[in-house]
Each structure stands twice: as C-alpha cells, then as structure tokens.
Design an enzyme around this catalytic site. Structure first.
Site, PDB file in Angstrom:
ATOM      1  N   CYS A  71       0.931  -1.245  -0.027  1.00 36.57           N
ATOM      2  CA  CYS A  71       0.061   0.022  -0.074  1.00 36.57           C
ATOM      3  C   CYS A  71       0.919   1.247   0.096  1.00 36.57           C
ATOM      4  O   CYS A  71       1.925   1.353   0.774  1.00 36.57           O
ATOM      5  CB  CYS A  71      -0.852   0.144   1.438  1.00 36.57           C
ATOM      6  SG  CYS A  71      -1.887   1.535   1.498  1.00 36.57           S
ATOM      7  N   CYS A 149      -7.543  -0.395   8.194  1.00 31.84           N
ATOM      8  CA  CYS A 149      -6.270   0.182   8.027  1.00 31.84           C
ATOM      9  C   CYS A 149      -6.086   1.060   9.307  1.00 31.84           C
ATOM     10  O   CYS A 149      -6.788   1.626  10.154  1.00 31.84           O
ATOM     11  CB  CYS A 149      -6.706   1.739   7.067  1.00 31.84           C
ATOM     12  SG  CYS A 149      -5.082   2.747   7.230  1.00 31.84           S
ATOM     13  N   GLN A 249      -8.644  19.142   9.088  1.00 35.17           N
ATOM     14  CA  GLN A 249      -7.182  18.893   9.208  1.00 35.17           C
ATOM     15  C   GLN A 249      -7.431  17.195   9.486  1.00 35.17           C
ATOM     16  O   GLN A 249      -8.338  16.888   9.903  1.00 35.17           O
ATOM     17  CB  GLN A 249      -6.704  19.483  10.668  1.00 35.17           C
ATOM     18  CG  GLN A 249      -6.361  20.755  10.523  1.00 35.17           C
ATOM     19  CD  GLN A 249      -5.441  21.056   9.617  1.00 35.17           C
ATOM     20  OE1 GLN A 249      -4.518  20.287   9.334  1.00 35.17           O
ATOM     21  NE2 GLN A 249      -5.177  22.549   9.135  1.00 35.17           N
ATOM     22  N   ASP A 296     -12.170  32.822   2.490  1.00 39.13           N
ATOM     23  CA  ASP A 296     -11.665  31.454   1.899  1.00 39.13           C
ATOM     24  C   ASP A 296     -12.137  31.731   0.424  1.00 39.13           C
ATOM     25  O   ASP A 296     -13.388  32.208   0.399  1.00 39.13           O
ATOM     26  CB  ASP A 296     -12.220  30.458   2.669  1.00 39.13           C
ATOM     27  CG  ASP A 296     -11.385  29.138   2.053  1.00 39.13           C
ATOM     28  OD1 ASP A 296     -10.334  28.643   2.852  1.00 39.13           O
ATOM     29  OD2 ASP A 296     -11.651  28.412   1.154  1.00 39.13           O
ATOM     30  N   CYS A 369       1.422  23.319   5.259  1.00 36.93           N
ATOM     31  CA  CYS A 369       1.743  21.886   5.384  1.00 36.93           C
ATOM     32  C   CYS A 369       2.861  21.528   4.245  1.00 36.93           C
ATOM     33  O   CYS A 369       2.994  20.211   3.726  1.00 36.93           O
ATOM     34  CB  CYS A 369       0.290  21.141   4.910  1.00 36.93           C
ATOM     35  SG  CYS A 369      -0.333  21.692   3.318  1.00 36.93           S
TER      36      CYS A 369
END
Length: 411
Positions: A71, A149, A249, A296, A369
């Site tokens: 993966c 997962c 987030q 935004d 980020c």
C-alpha cells in the site's frame, strides 16, 4: 539486475538514499547504514526496488500493518520513533537552511492522536472484472484491496465496509470511483466522486445502502443522496455542519494542536484576519478572544463558518468568500488588522505573502503543510522587514514524509 547497495541516509520523501555509485539511488523502506539488495525500476533510473535487507539498521522495527510495503499510504513504519521524529524535524531544518531562512526550529510535536478522521478509498475494476477497494499501491495506480487500516481513527469504523458496498452497487457503471469518508459527531459522512449521472433506481439503491450502513450523510459529487443526521464536528465551543467533501485537518489532535499554537502566537491582538480559513478551525477558536475577519475561496466552507459564528459567547466573525490567490488582501485593507493568520493549501500563498510583506501588520502567524512553499513565502516576508521567530513542526501525518508547521513573524 540485482544490485548490492549501502544506504547513506533517509531522504525527504522517506526513501533511503545510496550514494556509493556516485549518484543518489533511492530505495524505499530502507534506513541509513543498511546493506540491501535492490533491483532496477524500469523508467526510473534513480529508483530501486527493495529485494532484501542484508544488514539491517539497529533502528529498524517491525511494521505494524500487513499492507505496509505494498500500500502506498505509509512510507515509514519500519523506523524507531525517536530517530523518525528527528528525521521529520530535520526535513524542515534542512529545507529552510537551503532557502537561506534562518530561525530556530522547535522539537516535533506528535499530533497523530487517535488517527486519521478522514480517508479517500479508491474503487477500481481489476483483472477478470474483480472489484478492488482500498488505497493506491506505492508508486502505482494499482489498488491494494484492504479490509482495515490501523492508522484510521476508530470513529471511521465501518467506513471501509460502506465503501465496498457502495462500490459494488456502482460496479455496473464501470467507472473508477473515489469514496471520501469523514468521521463526524453524528456518524460517517461519505461523498462519492467519479460515478457520473445515475438513473433514479441506482440513486435509490445508494440511499438504501446509506440507511443500511447508518451513514450520517451520503452525497455524490456533492449532491445529496440521503441525510440521516447533519454531519457535525466540534471546533472550540462551536458545532460546524460540514459541506459535502469539505477539507478538515487529518486528525482531531492535529487540528487542536495547530489551533492552540495559533492562539498562543497572536499576542495581544484584538482584530485578527484568518486567511484561507476553511470551515473555521482557527477562526472559531480565535473568536473566543478576538474579533475575526475570515476569508476563503470555497463558498460552502464560508457558509458553514458563517452559520457556526452564531455560537453564543463568540466575538464577531465576518466571513467572506474571496479568492486570495487572485484577489489577495491589499495593504490598505489590512490597516485595522492586528494579526494575520494564514494557512494556505500546499501551493502556498505567494500572492498574499507579497501583499503582507508590503503591509504594516505587526504579527503574522503562518501555518503550512509544505515547508518548500512556506520557505518561498516567508522569504518575501523577511525581505519586507519581518523577523521570523521559532518554527514549530507538527506531525499529524505519522508514517509519511508530510509535516506541518506553525511560525510567527513580527515587525
């Protein structure tokens, strides 16, 4: 052809780098000091496929997921926590140094918490018309079918089962699907992309599956299929109803950590501009103390923030839809702003940073980020007269090379 390589260091993407041939060769899932056997990857002259680890590093540990190495979701599960955290902090240190940005970099804050609260599962037809639902394979468009997962938040329990069921129902379309699942206070919020227009009977079948799997909401390309409960998340004291497929987030602890760092760094500001505000993870917490102007380019996110801004006890929040890439806030518009918080997408905020550099705003708190675009943007701010204080790395994407940061700049 099989090669025997000695790994020099782990690169910024998480692959081990061998320098013994005179040029960097990258081998995934390897660590510094290891001797490995590797094979050429056709079409990628600087990459190698790991075949075996002959001499392992003392820092090597056993991966916890059976899909690791196949993966493509995780790059690093095989490294002991302490050197892994040092490596992740060093990604920021080395990138800033290369960009000639001088500042202190604090210790890495682990913000994985209980795990990822959102995930996008891919559904594709494999060989012999066999449906596969899971994540993309490493460096490939192939799908690794999974049944669980371990890095997902327990609040996403049931998401994979729902994704498989929805993909089976849409199997006759023959189209590749992306199924985004988000954990909310009222259950799973799922948005399906890629199906194209569907006949009413197919939509009705999806609606029945949403009921069967007790989804809070099911949408297709943002259009409502069924809503049993409004998908709500808590941000500070406010409850936010999410737009379909909205950005959040990655982890609850990641959001709380970033927001707390932002709050600590606005100083004594009374009026704060929250740029690239999304649904308000910073604005709604800032408003417990200060007046906020939030902007935004996503109208759905701004509408969700406007609705949540009515939470009792919050100071005024003025939320506006504005494309800050094309129409950045200009210095005259920033005259009565005491501090700016900006958290752009990975491409950074070059246009807005240029205008901030020309402004007189006393405090800027940058959240990023992507340290590369952060370094580019902060270089403009420094050249405009700002001083960069300590940068704080935050790791909410554990087991990957992705790292967030919060920085404070002052005039």
């Amino acid at each position: 052809m099989v090669e025997r390589l000695v790994i020099d260091h782990v690169g910024h993407r998480g692959d081990g780098a061998s320098l013994s041939s005179g040029e960097a060769l990258y081998v995934p899932y390897t660590l510094a000091g290891e001797t490995v056997e590797a094979a050429v990857v056709p079409g990628h002259p600087d990459r190698r496929k790991l075949l075996a680890v002959e001499i392992p590093s003392p820092e090597r540990i056993a991966p916890f997921c059976p899909h690791f190495g196949v993966c493509g979701g995780c790059a690093i599960q095989h490294w002991a926590p302490e050197p892994y955290q040092q490596w992740k902090r060093n990604i920021i240190v080395e990138t800033l140094r290369a960009a000639k940005v001088d500042c202190d970099v604090a210790d890495l804050i682990d913000a994985h918490g209980t795990g990822r609260r959102r995930a996008t599962f891919h559904a594709r037809m494999g060989t012999h018309e066999v449906l596969r639902v899971g994540f993309s394979a490493a460096n490939s468009h192939d799908i690794v079918p999974i049944d669980r997962c371990p890095i997902l938040d327990p609040a996403l329990d049931g998401a994979l089962e729902a994704a498989w069921a929805l993909a089976e129902a849409l199997k006759p379309t023959g189209k590749p699907l992306d199924i985004q699942a988000t954990a909310t206070s009222n259950g799973l919020d799922i948005d399906i992309r890629g199906s194209g227009p569907l006949p009413p009977p197919r939509v009705a079948a999806l609606s029945r599956l949403a009921e069967q799997h007790r989804l809070a909401r099911l949408t297709r390309h943002g259009e409502l299929v069924l809503m049993r409960n409004a998908p709500v998340v808590t941000m500070g004291t406010a409850q936010v109803t999410l737009p379909p497929g909205s950005f959040l987030q990655a982890t609850v602890q990641g959001e709380e950590t970033l927001a707390q760092l932002v709050l600590e760094r606005i100083g004594k500001a009374k009026h704060v501009a929250d740029l690239f505000c999304g649904v308000g993870p910073f604005a709604l917490r800032l408003a417990t103390r200060v007046r906020v102007t939030a902007m935004d380019n996503d109208a759905g996110s701004v509408a969700a923030l406007q609705k949540a801004a009515g939470t009792p006890g919050l100071k005024p929040i003025k939320a506006e839809t504005r494309d800050l890439f094309r129409r950045p806030l200009m210095p005259p518009e920033l005259r009565d702003i005491d501090a700016v918080v900006f958290d752009p997408p990975r491409q950074g905020a070059q246009a807005q940073a240029r205008q901030l550099a020309a402004s007189k705003v006393p405090v800027i708190v940058a959240v990023s980020c992507n340290v590369t675009t952060f370094a580019r943007d902060v270089r403009m701010l420094i050249d405009g007269g700002y001083r960069l204080e300590t940068v704080v790395p935050v790791d909410q994407f554990r087991h990957t090379p992705h790292v967030e940061l919060v920085a404070r700049l002052v005039r």
